[in-house]
Design a protein around this motif. Structure first.
Motif, PDB file in Angstrom:
ATOM      1  N   PHE A 246       0.894  -1.221   0.186  1.00  0.00           N
ATOM      2  CA  PHE A 246      -0.002   0.039   0.112  1.00  0.00           C
ATOM      3  C   PHE A 246       1.014   1.337  -0.050  1.00  0.00           C
ATOM      4  O   PHE A 246       1.204   1.854   0.738  1.00  0.00           O
ATOM      5  CB  PHE A 246      -0.903   0.053   1.306  1.00  0.00           C
ATOM      6  CG  PHE A 246      -1.670   1.052   1.549  1.00  0.00           C
ATOM      7  CD1 PHE A 246      -2.112   1.922   0.635  1.00  0.00           C
ATOM      8  CD2 PHE A 246      -1.935   1.241   3.057  1.00  0.00           C
ATOM      9  CE1 PHE A 246      -2.694   3.104   0.988  1.00  0.00           C
ATOM     10  CE2 PHE A 246      -2.676   2.678   3.170  1.00  0.00           C
ATOM     11  CZ  PHE A 246      -3.001   3.536   2.253  1.00  0.00           C
TER      12      PHE A 246
ATOM     13  N   THR B 197      -9.217  -2.100  -5.676  1.00  0.00           N
ATOM     14  CA  THR B 197      -7.871  -1.362  -6.213  1.00  0.00           C
ATOM     15  C   THR B 197      -6.849  -2.266  -6.544  1.00  0.00           C
ATOM     16  O   THR B 197      -6.649  -3.401  -6.126  1.00  0.00           O
ATOM     17  CB  THR B 197      -7.370  -0.525  -5.105  1.00  0.00           C
ATOM     18  OG1 THR B 197      -7.291  -1.142  -3.935  1.00  0.00           O
ATOM     19  CG2 THR B 197      -8.237   0.740  -4.892  1.00  0.00           C
TER      20      THR B 197
ATOM     21  N   ARG C 144      -2.700  -3.682  -6.991  1.00  0.00           N
ATOM     22  CA  ARG C 144      -1.780  -3.797  -6.002  1.00  0.00           C
ATOM     23  C   ARG C 144      -1.096  -2.512  -5.918  1.00  0.00           C
ATOM     24  O   ARG C 144      -0.736  -1.791  -6.761  1.00  0.00           O
ATOM     25  CB  ARG C 144      -0.559  -4.846  -6.349  1.00  0.00           C
ATOM     26  CG  ARG C 144      -0.984  -6.406  -6.337  1.00  0.00           C
ATOM     27  CD  ARG C 144       0.117  -7.266  -6.613  1.00  0.00           C
ATOM     28  NE  ARG C 144      -0.457  -8.445  -6.991  1.00  0.00           N
ATOM     29  CZ  ARG C 144      -0.600  -9.583  -5.969  1.00  0.00           C
ATOM     30  NH1 ARG C 144      -0.123  -9.030  -4.781  1.00  0.00           N
ATOM     31  NH2 ARG C 144      -0.958 -10.536  -5.895  1.00  0.00           N
TER      32      ARG C 144
ATOM     33  N   ARG D 137      -4.769   1.834  -2.250  1.00  0.00           N
ATOM     34  CA  ARG D 137      -5.722   1.443  -1.533  1.00  0.00           C
ATOM     35  C   ARG D 137      -6.604   2.885  -1.364  1.00  0.00           C
ATOM     36  O   ARG D 137      -5.844   3.899  -1.834  1.00  0.00           O
ATOM     37  CB  ARG D 137      -5.285   1.057  -0.009  1.00  0.00           C
ATOM     38  CG  ARG D 137      -6.384   0.568   0.704  1.00  0.00           C
ATOM     39  CD  ARG D 137      -6.164   0.454   2.309  1.00  0.00           C
ATOM     40  NE  ARG D 137      -6.354   1.784   2.847  1.00  0.00           N
ATOM     41  CZ  ARG D 137      -6.515   2.252   3.815  1.00  0.00           C
ATOM     42  NH1 ARG D 137      -6.109   1.548   4.761  1.00  0.00           N
ATOM     43  NH2 ARG D 137      -6.807   3.438   4.379  1.00  0.00           N
TER      44      ARG D 137
ATOM     45  N   HIS E 279      -7.725  -4.323  -1.349  1.00  0.00           N
ATOM     46  CA  HIS E 279      -7.860  -4.127  -2.740  1.00  0.00           C
ATOM     47  C   HIS E 279      -8.699  -5.204  -3.408  1.00  0.00           C
ATOM     48  O   HIS E 279      -9.546  -5.611  -2.880  1.00  0.00           O
ATOM     49  CB  HIS E 279      -6.254  -4.667  -2.851  1.00  0.00           C
ATOM     50  CG  HIS E 279      -5.068  -3.935  -2.150  1.00  0.00           C
ATOM     51  ND1 HIS E 279      -4.546  -2.858  -2.645  1.00  0.00           N
ATOM     52  CD2 HIS E 279      -4.791  -4.375  -0.904  1.00  0.00           C
ATOM     53  CE1 HIS E 279      -3.814  -2.282  -1.673  1.00  0.00           C
ATOM     54  NE2 HIS E 279      -3.751  -3.420  -0.667  1.00  0.00           N
TER      55      HIS E 279
END
Lengths: 682, 271
Positions: free
Chosen positions: A482, A596, A598, A601, A629
Motif C-alpha cells: 500500500f 484497487t 496492488r 488503497r 484491494h
C-alpha cells in the motif's frame, strides 16, 4: 474471588458460635486468610462434589436435548487456527526456503492452498462470512464502516451502541433507567451456534465481529470491534510538556506539567461517566537515576526506556467501577523533556465494564489463570506507530506480548475442550504486515520473523491435537503493498458526481461541505461507492432505474481508467453489489465495490468522508501494507491435516466443512459447500 | 516478665484511659475496631500483597474453571486439585504475617481478657478461690482471712489428697465490685501472707503475657507451706449486643473483623 471472600462476613456472623476454637485466630488480616482459606477448600470440595453428583443428570439432559447427527463425523473435534492476513504467497516462498517446516508438514500430510476471500477482502467481512457460511448479503457486514444514509455519516458496521430507556422488569411502576445497549449488527447464525444444538461445545477466542458476544453452548471471547474503556476503537494517550504540532489521529494528548527538575504531573483521561463528566486518573512521573518512576492511580511502577511496561490496572469514576488495564512506555527525550505513552484503556478482563465474553465470567476465568490480557478489538497500536509516538521496537513488543497472551488462552482451550470446536484468531500476523510491509520479508525483517513464529505456533498446535482432530489453519485474506492512495471522493468531485459547496475545495472528514442537492455519488469506507438515491438517501437526487444504472456504468468505466503517473491502472475491478451479494441485506451494501490494484488503497481521509486535493497520492504512513484491494489479489491461506477438495476453496466454505466434519448436514441457507464432500472423504 | 507486663499494663492503661468514661461495651468495641484496622494495616505492610492478589485471581480462575467445565468431571477434579494446591501456597504466603502478627495479637488478647473478661466479684455473689500446695496444706482458720469491701463465706475447705485449700469470698453491695490488688489479704498457714489482685480469672505464681494481671504471690517467708499456685473463677462478663449475650471475645472478634473488612476495602489491602 469476591464471591469466594464474601463468605467472610457470613462467617463473622457465626463467630460467637465458634469462640471456643478461636485461639488460632491471629488478627483480622491473617484471620481472614485462615477463614478464606478454609472457605476455598470447602468451596472446592463442595463444588466438585456437586458437579460430580450432577454430572449424570447434566449428561442426560444434554443427550435428551441434543439433535441427532445425521452423518458419521470424520473428526471428534475441529481446531481452527486463524492467522489474520497470513499470505499464501509469502508462505510458499518461505516454505520453499525450508523455514516453515510445520506448514510444509501440513501441506504434505493434508492440504495447503489459497483460500478465496470475500469481496472486499477485509477482516470484518471475511470473518463474518467464515463464521456464518454465507455471503455478505446475508450477514450484512460489507466493510469496517457502514453508511448512515440519513445523515451521510460513517458508522461502525458491526456494532451499535445506544443509550436506551429501560423499565425495570419486576418494578413496572418504578422510574425507568437509562442504560447503554450494545448490539451486534452481524446477522445470520454462526456455525458454532448450530454445533450447540447437536450437543457439541465450542470455545471461540477472538474471532472478529463477535462483539457483543452471543450466547452459545460453550465459551466465547470477543475480538475485533471490542471498544476500549473510552468507547473508541482504541485511542492511546501521549503525555508531553509541549503540545504536539498537529492533531493526533487515534490518540489523545495530555500535558505533562513539570513540578520540579525531575518530577512531572498529569492526568490520564478516562471514560465519560453517567453524568457526562470525563473521568481522570492522576499521574506523577519522577526521574530516578536512569529510570523513571510512574505513580498512576494506585499503581507505582518503574519505567525503563525502551521497554513497554507490564499491564497496569486502573479504576475510573467515583467508585472506581470502570476498570481498565493499560501499558506505558517512556522516552526520556534528548532535551530532558520526557514523552510518556499509554496504550488504549483496554477493558479489564477480570472486571469487565462491558460484556466481552460469554458467559460474562469467561474473561475473568482467563485473566485469573493467565493474568491480564489485551481485550481491545484492535489491540496493537498501529496509530501510535503511524504517528511516531512509539518506536518500532515498542510496537513489536506490544504485538508479541498480545500474541503470547493469545497463545496461552488458545492452548488452555485445547486442553479444556476435547470434543466439538476450538477456534482462535491471531491478529499479530495482520498488524505486523500492515506496519512493516515496505521492509519486505528478507532475513531479519519483522515479517519473516512473524511467519516463522506463526509456523512454530502451528507446530505447537499439532503437538496438542489428537488423532481424530481436524486442524484447519486459515487466514481471512492475504497481503500486498500500500504505497499509494486513491481518493475516490476527489475523483467523484472531479468527474462531477459529487459537488462541494461554494468556496470549499477539500473536506477533512464526514462530508462537511458536500452539497447533497447536487451530489449523485459518494464514497465511504474502504471500497464502497453509493449513489445519492432518491427514497434511500436523505437528500437523494438520483432516480432509481435507468438514471441510476447509467451513472453506475459511467462510474465503473471511469474508475477503471484511473491511472497513476507511471500509467498503471489504479483500480483493477469494480463490482456491482448485485453481482457479488445476494440475500436479505444485500440492499444495504454499497452500490459499487471498488477493487484497487496492488500498491493502491482508498485514501485515509476518503474512508471517513473526506475529500482531498488529489485523486492519487503517495502513502507516507508507517501503515504501508494492506489487503483492502481487489479481493482476487489478496487470497488467504487454507491448510488442513485432512485431505480437502483441491478446487479453489473459498472462505464461505469453511463453516459447511466444519459442520460436515462433525457429522452435521450444513443448512441450506449457507452459500458455501463442504470441502470434505468435494474431496470425497465421505 | 513481671516488668514487661508492668510496661504493657501502663501502656494499655494510658491508651484506654480516654475510654474510661465509656460503658465497657463501647470501650471494647472501640478497641476492637481500632485493633482490627491496625492489624489489617500491619498485614498489608508485611505480606506480599502483589503475590496475594495474583494468587487470589488465579484461585478465582480455578473456581470459575470448575463452573465453566461442570460437564467434564476430569476437568472439574483437575481444577479442584489446583485450587487446593494454590490454597496451600496461599497459606504459606500468609504464614510470615501470621507469625509476625502473633506477637501484638497475644499482647492484646491478654490485656483485653484481663480488662474485659470478667466483671469482678458480683454483688453478694460468691466466688471460689483455690490454692494449690506442693506439700500438705497447713491448717487455716476462717478468722485469718480479710477481704476489703467483702468477706469470707465459711467453711474453708481443705482437701488433703489434692493438697488444695478452697474458700469462697463475696463483695458488699448490690452491683459487681472490682476487687483490686491488695483488696484481699489471706494468711496462708500461720506465717505467710499473700497479696494479689483479683481482676483476672485464674492465676499462677508467675504471670504471663496472656495473663498480664496475674497476682504476684508475695511469699514473705518461703517454706514448705507456701502455695505453689492458686486460681479462682469470677463469672464471665456478658455484653448485650443486638439482644444477644456475647462474650468479650465474640465482641472483639466480630467488631475487629468488621472494622477490618471495611479497612481492607478502603485501604485496598488484599487478605
Amino acid at each position: 474471588m469476591k464471591r469466594m471472600y464474601s463468605g467472610a462476613p457470613l462467617f463473622i456472623l457465626f463467630l460467637p458460635v465458634f469462640v471456643s476454637v478461636l485461639h488460632a485466630y491471629v488478627g483480622p488480616g491473617a484471620g481472614f486468610g485462615i477463614v478464606t482459606s478454609f472457605m476455598v477448600i470447602l468451596n472446592a470440595v463442595l463444588v466438585s462434589l456437586l458437579s460430580l453428583l450432577l454430572w449424570p443428570l447434566n449428561l442426560a439432559v444434554r443427550v435428551l436435548k441434543r439433535r441427532r447427527r445425521k452423518r458419521k463425523a470424520v473428526a471428534d473435534r475441529v481446531v481452527v487456527l486463524g492467522l489474520d492476513g497470513f499470505s499464501p504467497e509469502i508462505a510458499a516462498e518461505l516454505m520453499e526456503a525450508g523455514e516453515l517446516p510445520n506448514l510444509s508438514y501440513l501441506s504434505e500430510s493434508g492440504v495447503l492452498m489459497e483460500l478465496g476471500t470475500t469481496c472486499p477482502g477485509i477482516s470484518p467481512v471475511a470473518w463474518s462470512t467464515f463464521q456464518t457460511g454465507v455471503n455478505p448479503g446475508k450477514h450484512g457486514i460489507f466493510d469496517f464502516l457502514a453508511p448512515d444514509r440519513k445523515r451521510y455519516m460513517a458508522l461502525l458496521s458491526s456494532v451499535r451502541t445506544a443509550r436506551v430507556e429501560k423499565r425495570r422488569r419486576f418494578l413496572p411502576f418504578a422510574r425507568s433507567r437509562t442504560v447503554t445497549e450494545v448490539k451486534l449488527l452481524r446477522r445470520s447464525t454462526p456455525f458454532w451456534n448450530l454445533l450447540g444444538k447437536y450437543g457439541l461445545r465450542s470455545i471461540v477466542l477472538r474471532v472478529p465481529i463477535t462483539y457483543p458476544p452471543e450466547p452459545l453452548d460453550g465459551h466465547i471471547l470477543s475480538g475485533m470491534c471490542v471498544p476500549d474503556l473510552r468507547g473508541t476503537q482504541g485511542s492511546y494517550t501521549l503525555f508531553t510538556e509541549n503540545p504536539p504540532g498537529a492533531p493526533i489521529t487515534g490518540g489523545l494528548w495530555s500535558p505533562l506539567t513539570r513540578s520540579d527538575d525531575d518530577t512531572w504531573t498529569s492526568v490520564l483521561p478516562g471514560p465519560v461517566d453517567g453524568n457526562g463528566v470525563e473521568t481522570t486518573v492522576n499521574l506523577k512521573l519522577s526521574r530516578s537515576g536512569g529510570n523513571f518512576v510512574l505513580s498512576v492511580g494506585e499503581a507505582v511502577l518503574t519505567l525503563v526506556p525502551g521497554i513497554l511496561s507490564h499491564w497496569v490496572e486502573l479504576s475510573f469514576g467515583n467508585r472506581g467501577k470502570m476498570k481498565c488495564i493499560t501499558k506505558f512506555n517512556l522516552d526520556p527525550g534528548e532535551d530532558g523533556s520526557p514523552r510518556l505513552y499509554a496504550t488504549a484503556l483496554n477493558i479489564d478482563p477480570y472486571s469487565p465494564s462491558l460484556p466481552i465474553s460469554h458467559p460474562v465470567y469467561f474473561s475473568k476465568y482467563i485473566a485469573g489463570l493467565q493474568g491480564p490480557f489485551a481485550t481491545l478489538g484492535l489491540a496493537e497500536d498501529t496509530w501510535a506507530l503511524n504517528n511516531g509516538v512509539i518506536p518500532e521496537e515498542i510496537f513489536l513488543q506490544q504485538a508479541w506480548s498480545i500474541f503470547d497472551e493469545r497463545r496461552k488462552m488458545f492452548f488452555d482451550a485445547l486442553k479444556r475442550n476435547g470434543k466439538g470446536l476450538v477456534t482462535c484468531v491471531f491478529d499479530t500476523s495482520d498488524r505486523i504486515q500492515h506496519m512493516f510491509w515496505s521492509r519486505g520479508f528478507g532475513e531479519g525483517t519483522p515479517i519473516r520473523e512473524m511467519y516463522r513464529k506463526m509456523d512454530i505456533l502451528v507446530g505447537d498446535t499439532l503437538k496438542r491435537i489428537k488423532r481424530n482432530d481436524m486442524l484447519i489453519v486459515m487466514s481471512d485474506h492475504g497481503f500486498t503493498s500500500f504505497h499509494g492512495c486513491v481518493d475516490l471522493n476527489r475523483w467523484l468531485v472531479e468527474k462531477g458526481y459529487m459537488v462541494l459547496e461554494e468556496g470549499i475545495s477539500t473536506v477533512e472528514t464526514a462530508f462537511k461541505g458536500v452539497d447533497w442537492s447536487r451530489t449523485r455519488a459518494w464514497s465511504m469506507g474502504l471500497a464502497g461507492i453509493m449513489l445519492n438515491l432518491k427514497g434511500r438517501e436523505a437528500r437523494g437526487i438520483v432516480d432509481p432505474g435507468p438514471e441510476a444504472e447509467e451513472i453506475l456504468a459511467e462510474i465503473t468505466a471511469g474508475l477503471l481508467e484511473i491511472r497513476d503517473e507511471s500509467g498503471k491502472r489504479v483500480v483493477s475491478s469494480v463490482y456491482r453489489s448485485e453481482e457479488v451479494y445476494s440475500g436479505p441485506y444485500a440492499e444495504e451494501a454499497p452500490d459499487l465495490i471498488v477493487g484497487t490494484s496492488r500498491g493502491y488503497r482508498v485514501g485515509w481521509n476518503c474512508v471517513t468522508g473526506g475529500v482531498g486535493d488529489r485523486v492519487t497520492y503517495p502513502n507516507n504512513k508507517h501503515w504501508n501494507g494492506d489487503h483492502c484491494h481487489d479481493h482476487l489479489l489478496v487470497p488467504g491461506i487454507l491448510a488442513c491435516n485432512m485431505k480437502l477438495a483441491d478446487d479453489p476453496p473459498d472462505i464461505v466454505d469453511i463453516a459447511p466443512t466444519i459442520l460436515d466434519a462433525l457429522g452435521m448436514v450444513p443448512p441450506s441457507y449457507m452459500d458455501g459447500k463442504s470441502l470434505l464432500a468435494k474431496a470425497g472423504v465421505r | 516478665m513481671k516488668y514487661v507486663n508492668l510496661v504493657l499494663n501502663t501502656l494499655f492503661d494510658v491508651f484506654l484511659y480516654p475510654l474510661g468514661w465509656l460503658p465497657p461495651l463501647w470501650g471494647l468495641i472501640f478497641v476492637s475496631a481500632v485493633s482490627g484496622i491496625l492489624m489489617v494495616m500491619i498485614f498489608g505492610k508485611i505480606s506480599d500483597q502483589e503475590g496475594i492478589a495474583v494468587l487470589r485471581k488465579r484461585m478465582t480462575g480455578e473456581v470459575l474453571g470448575i463452573l465453566l467445565n461442570a460437564g467434564t468431571p476430569a476437568t472439574v477434579i483437575s481444577f479442584a486439585a489446583r485450587l487446593i494446591a494454590d490454597n496451600t501456597r496461599y497459606l504459606v504466603m500468609i504464614l510470615k504475617p501470621m507469625v509476625v502478627m502473633a506477637v501484638p495479637f497475644m499482647l492484646l488478647w491478654g490485656q483485653l481478657d484481663a480488662r474485659y473478661g470478667s466483671a469482678g466479684l458480683p454483688g453478694n455473689q460468691p466466688v471460689t478461690i483455690t490454692f494449690q500446695y506442693a506439700e500438705e496444706p497447713p491448717p487455716t482458720e476462717e478468722n485469718d482471712f480479710s477481704v476489703r469491701n467483702g468477706g469470707l463465706i465459711p467453711p474453708v475447705m481443705t482437701v488433703d489428697t489434692l493438697k488444695q485449700v478452697s474458700f469462697r469470698i463475696f463483695s458488699h453491695g448490690s452491683r459487681g465490685v472490682e476487687i483490686l490488688a491488695n483488696d484481699l489479704r489471706i494468711p496462708v498457714g500461720s506465717i505467710h501472707e499473700w497479696n494479689g489482685s483479683l481482676v483476672s480469672r485464674g492465676f499462677d505464681t508467675s504471670p504471663s503475657l496472656l495473663s498480664p494481671f496475674h497476682p504476684t504471690v508475695t511469699v514473705l517467708d518461703a517454706g514448705t507451706e507456701t502455695p505453689d499456685s492458686g486460681w479462682y473463677s469470677f463469672p464471665d462478663v456478658d455484653y448485650r449486643v443486638m439482644g444477644w449475650r456475647w462474650s468479650w471475645a465474640a465482641v472483639f472478634l466480630v467488631f475487629s473483623m468488621a472494622a477490618a473488612v471495611v479497612a481492607t476495602g478502603v485501604l485496598k489491602i488484599k487478605v
